[in-house]
Design an enzyme around this catalytic site. Structure first.
Site, PDB file in Angstrom:
ATOM      1  N   GLY A  11      59.067  35.474  -0.548  1.00 52.82           N
ATOM      2  CA  GLY A  11      59.544  35.879  -1.556  1.00 52.82           C
ATOM      3  C   GLY A  11      59.476  34.976  -2.946  1.00 52.82           C
ATOM      4  O   GLY A  11      58.886  34.117  -2.806  1.00 52.82           O
ATOM      5  N   ASP A  12      60.121  35.499  -4.029  1.00 51.57           N
ATOM      6  CA  ASP A  12      59.922  34.741  -5.306  1.00 51.57           C
ATOM      7  C   ASP A  12      58.395  34.688  -5.578  1.00 51.57           C
ATOM      8  O   ASP A  12      58.139  33.590  -6.504  1.00 51.57           O
ATOM      9  CB  ASP A  12      60.477  33.596  -5.224  1.00 51.57           C
ATOM     10  N   LYS A  15      56.908  38.734  -8.400  1.00 50.68           N
ATOM     11  CA  LYS A  15      56.833  40.272  -8.341  1.00 50.68           C
ATOM     12  C   LYS A  15      57.245  41.181  -9.689  1.00 50.68           C
ATOM     13  O   LYS A  15      56.364  41.944 -10.083  1.00 50.68           O
ATOM     14  CB  LYS A  15      57.479  41.197  -7.079  1.00 50.68           C
ATOM     15  N   ALA A  38      67.321  40.535  -3.821  1.00 53.66           N
ATOM     16  CA  ALA A  38      65.781  40.351  -4.673  1.00 53.66           C
ATOM     17  C   ALA A  38      66.342  40.006  -5.780  1.00 53.66           C
ATOM     18  O   ALA A  38      67.456  40.259  -6.433  1.00 53.66           O
ATOM     19  CB  ALA A  38      65.326  41.650  -4.620  1.00 53.66           C
ATOM     20  N   GLY A  39      65.451  39.178  -6.503  1.00 56.42           N
ATOM     21  CA  GLY A  39      65.728  38.816  -8.011  1.00 56.42           C
ATOM     22  C   GLY A  39      64.482  38.981  -8.593  1.00 56.42           C
ATOM     23  O   GLY A  39      63.699  37.825  -8.502  1.00 56.42           O
ATOM     24  N   HIS A  40      64.253  40.113  -9.426  1.00 53.79           N
ATOM     25  CA  HIS A  40      62.886  40.012 -10.124  1.00 53.79           C
ATOM     26  C   HIS A  40      63.001  39.687 -11.518  1.00 53.79           C
ATOM     27  O   HIS A  40      63.560  40.418 -12.115  1.00 53.79           O
ATOM     28  CB  HIS A  40      62.229  41.603  -9.716  1.00 53.79           C
ATOM     29  N   GLN A 219      61.378  40.792  -1.592  1.00 57.30           N
ATOM     30  CA  GLN A 219      61.300  39.675  -0.696  1.00 57.30           C
ATOM     31  C   GLN A 219      59.863  39.650  -0.410  1.00 57.30           C
ATOM     32  O   GLN A 219      59.012  39.895  -1.357  1.00 57.30           O
ATOM     33  CB  GLN A 219      61.956  40.070   0.660  1.00 57.30           C
ATOM     34  N   THR A 234      64.710  38.573   6.535  1.00 51.61           N
ATOM     35  CA  THR A 234      65.676  39.561   6.071  1.00 51.61           C
ATOM     36  C   THR A 234      65.613  40.657   7.031  1.00 51.61           C
ATOM     37  O   THR A 234      64.852  40.695   7.986  1.00 51.61           O
ATOM     38  CB  THR A 234      65.333  39.938   4.458  1.00 51.61           C
ATOM     39  N   VAL A 407      49.232  32.794 -15.748  1.00 47.62           N
ATOM     40  CA  VAL A 407      49.269  31.340 -15.961  1.00 47.62           C
ATOM     41  C   VAL A 407      50.645  31.046 -16.816  1.00 47.62           C
ATOM     42  O   VAL A 407      50.689  30.075 -17.782  1.00 47.62           O
ATOM     43  CB  VAL A 407      47.866  31.057 -16.637  1.00 47.62           C
TER      44      VAL A 407
HETATM   45  P1  IMO Z   1      62.766  38.464  -3.836  1.00 44.07           P
HETATM   46  O1  IMO Z   1      62.697  39.868  -4.037  1.00 44.07           O
HETATM   47  C1  IMO Z   1      63.218  34.791  -1.410  1.00 44.07           C
HETATM   48  C2  IMO Z   1      65.855  35.144   2.016  1.00 44.07           C
HETATM   49  C3  IMO Z   1      66.997  34.348   1.898  1.00 44.07           C
HETATM   50  C4  IMO Z   1      67.244  34.076   3.544  1.00 44.07           C
HETATM   51  C5  IMO Z   1      66.542  35.460   4.217  1.00 44.07           C
HETATM   52  C6  IMO Z   1      67.602  36.236   4.563  1.00 44.07           C
HETATM   53  O2  IMO Z   1      63.399  37.957  -5.374  1.00 44.07           O
HETATM   54  O3  IMO Z   1      61.467  37.736  -3.707  1.00 44.07           O
HETATM   55  P2  IMO Z   1      69.225  38.024   3.348  1.00 44.07           P
HETATM   56  O4  IMO Z   1      70.204  37.831   2.065  1.00 44.07           O
HETATM   57  O5  IMO Z   1      67.989  39.155   3.201  1.00 44.07           O
HETATM   58  O6  IMO Z   1      69.839  38.198   4.319  1.00 44.07           O
HETATM   59  O7  IMO Z   1      68.673  36.531   3.228  1.00 44.07           O
HETATM   60  O8  IMO Z   1      65.875  35.718   3.203  1.00 44.07           O
HETATM   61  N1  IMO Z   1      65.551  35.948   0.841  1.00 44.07           N
HETATM   62  C7  IMO Z   1      64.805  35.772  -0.238  1.00 44.07           C
HETATM   63  N2  IMO Z   1      63.951  34.741  -0.718  1.00 44.07           N
HETATM   64  N3  IMO Z   1      63.418  35.905  -2.537  1.00 44.07           N
HETATM   65  C8  IMO Z   1      63.899  36.867  -2.256  1.00 44.07           C
HETATM   66  O9  IMO Z   1      63.647  38.508  -2.592  1.00 44.07           O
HETATM   67  C9  IMO Z   1      64.913  37.000  -1.014  1.00 44.07           C
HETATM   68  N4  IMO Z   1      65.587  38.069  -0.335  1.00 44.07           N
HETATM   69  C10 IMO Z   1      65.904  37.274   0.730  1.00 44.07           C
HETATM   70  O10 IMO Z   1      67.056  33.146   1.115  1.00 44.07           O
HETATM   71  O11 IMO Z   1      66.416  32.755   3.940  1.00 44.07           O
HETATM   72 MG    MG Z   2      63.907  35.806  -5.582  1.00 47.00          MG
END
Ligand code: IMO
Ligand code: MG
Length: 417
Positions: A11-12, A15, A38-40, A219, A234, A407
């Site tokens: 994740g992160d 995206k 998620a946090g986009h 994710q 997740t 970049v």
């Molecule tokens: P985006 O879309 C990074 C991680 C959580 C935890 C595990 C399970 O922004 O990339 P959950 O809340 O789904 O039960 O958590 O998944 N996690 C993410 N890590 N980016 C995300 O979303 C994430 N969504 C869930 O930190 O380890």
């Molecule tokens: Mg995130």
């Protein structure tokens, strides 16, 4: 045709930015799984936005944004997002369609998430505590409530029934959700203003009519419920196949699969991370890369790029084009390392182990850093030779071209190859 864009790590990966850059090529942007975990993030014209449920195509006037049936939605978080965008002058209601089959995150799902994590103690997943796991459990357990249900006259009765069931499971676990419930019920009412659709018909019609669709993953592949480092994952299908089940399209409709990865790795929450750095270099990646969660504010764990993991994700997803993010974070690194293999029980391997607790020693290849500022470069030819070596090594290892290099966080800081 439907192209898929997804994260290849934990994740992160960036995206939000990539989807924003790609959207001019598409008339429909669709989220197919995940929820407000998620946090986009998107940055343009000196403005910044973080999207949790709404697809990252929302800023383009011409684009339709679909929330697919594979998504889980918290109406409170969704409506907050909607209002934030409306304040910025965006006509959200006309641009968003929500699948009837999208599952609803109840206030009690959040409580169940907290209860489950508390019970795990030091083995906790590090969940975002948004109720994701319990909501998907109710979905597969055949108890869930879906967005389409809010249109039924007996919705409240069904809500009460599921709530009662949850309260039984919660027992005397303390969690105050009464004020959240008030907001939740109000948000449900506001949700009715949206176009609530039979997503699979809508999306297949778009395809039939020659519209280009971009499916936006949330994710990353290493957090996938089937292929991630279980149980530290997740609860949804974050891989390419999830686009089919989350939107209701055939695998035959899938065209390009864009795989996004960061030039290093981060992970937030618990679980294996073989290349994690606990030294000054890890600290530097975190501070320079501003590696703090956009959903929870948590500090992200940082480490070197892991080719064993990246190659695995490329394989599972059938990635056709790679997109590399945030290499600029390593602008003043003398040396950059990349993990090319794992040593497990004295044996070197290129495969991810089944056991999440496996004792892994990474094997590294060391690259000379480029040691200069690459943030203002807009043409691939202009990159320093050390940078190109890094890029070309990754292409050779994965067998997939890196078509986009980012970049910096701004839309403009993007190089198309
Ligand atoms: P985006 O879309 C990074 C991680 C959580 C935890 C595990 C399970 O922004 O990339 P959950 O809340 O789904 O039960 O958590 O998944 N996690 C993410 N890590 N980016 C995300 O979303 C994430 N969504 C869930 O930190 O380890
Ligand atoms: Mg995130």
């Amino acid at each position: 045709m439907l192209d898929v864009v997804l994260g290849l790590q934990w994740g992160d990966e960036g995206k939000g930015k990539v989807v924003d850059v790609l959207t001019p090529r598409y008339s429909v942007i669709a989220r197919f799984q995940g929820g407000p975990n998620a946090g986009h993030s998107l940055h343009f014209d000196d403005k910044s936005f973080v999207l949790h449920t709404i697809p990252s195509g929302i800023f383009r006037e011409e684009a339709v944004n679909v929330i697919g049936g594979g998504v889980v939605m918290d109406p409170v978080i969704f409506m907050k997002e909607v209002k934030g965008l409306q304040e910025a002058g965006i006509d959200v209601v006309s641009r968003v369609k929500i699948a009837k089959k999208t599952h609803l995150i109840l206030p009690t799902h959040r409580a169940l998430d907290a209860q489950s994590e508390a019970a795990k103690g030091k083995d906790k997943i590090g969940s975002t505590l948004k109720g994701i796991g319990p909501t998907y459990m109710d979905k597969t357990g055949r108890n869930g409530l879906r967005v389409g249900d809010i249109l039924a006259p007996d919705f409240l009765t069904r809500y009460e029934k599921l709530r009662t069931k949850h309260l039984g499971i919660l027992g005397n676990f303390e969690f105050d959700f009464s004020s959240y419930e008030k907001e939740w019920l109000a948000a449900i009412d506001e949700l009715r203003a949206f176009d609530i659709v039979e997503c699979e018909y809508v999306v297949n019609d778009y395809i039939k009519n020659g519209k280009k669709i971009l499916a936006e993953g949330a994710q990353g592949s290493l957090l996938d419920v089937d292929f991630g480092s279980y149980p530290f994952v997740t609860s949804s299908s974050t891989v390419c196949a999830g686009a089919c089940t989350g939107l209701g399209v055939s695998p035959k409709t899938i065209g390009e699969v864009y795989g996004i990865f960061k030039a290093y790795c981060t992970r937030v929450g618990s679980g294996p991370f073989p290349t994690e750095l606990f030294d000054e270099t890890g600290e530097k990646l975190c501070t320079v890369g501003r590696e703090f969660g956009s959903t929870t504010g948590r500090r992200r764990r940082c480490g070197w790029l892991d080719m064993v993991a990246l190659n695995y994700s490329v394989m599972i997803n059938g990635v056709t084009e790679l997109i590399m993010m945030k290499a600029d974070v390593m602008n003043d690194f003398e040396e950059i390392k990349v993990c090319t293999g794992y040593i497990i029980n004295g044996v070197e391997t290129n495969e991810l182990p089944f056991e999440s607790g496996a004792d892994i020693t990474p094997v590294y290849k060391t690259f000379k850093g480029w040691n200069c500022d690459i943030n203002d470069i807009r043409q691939y030819d202009k990159f320093p030779v050390e940078f190109k070596e890094y890029v070309e090594f990754i292409e050779a290892s994965t067998g997939v071209p890196i078509k986009i290099v980012s970049v910096g966080s701004d839309r403009e800081q993007t190089i198309l190859r």
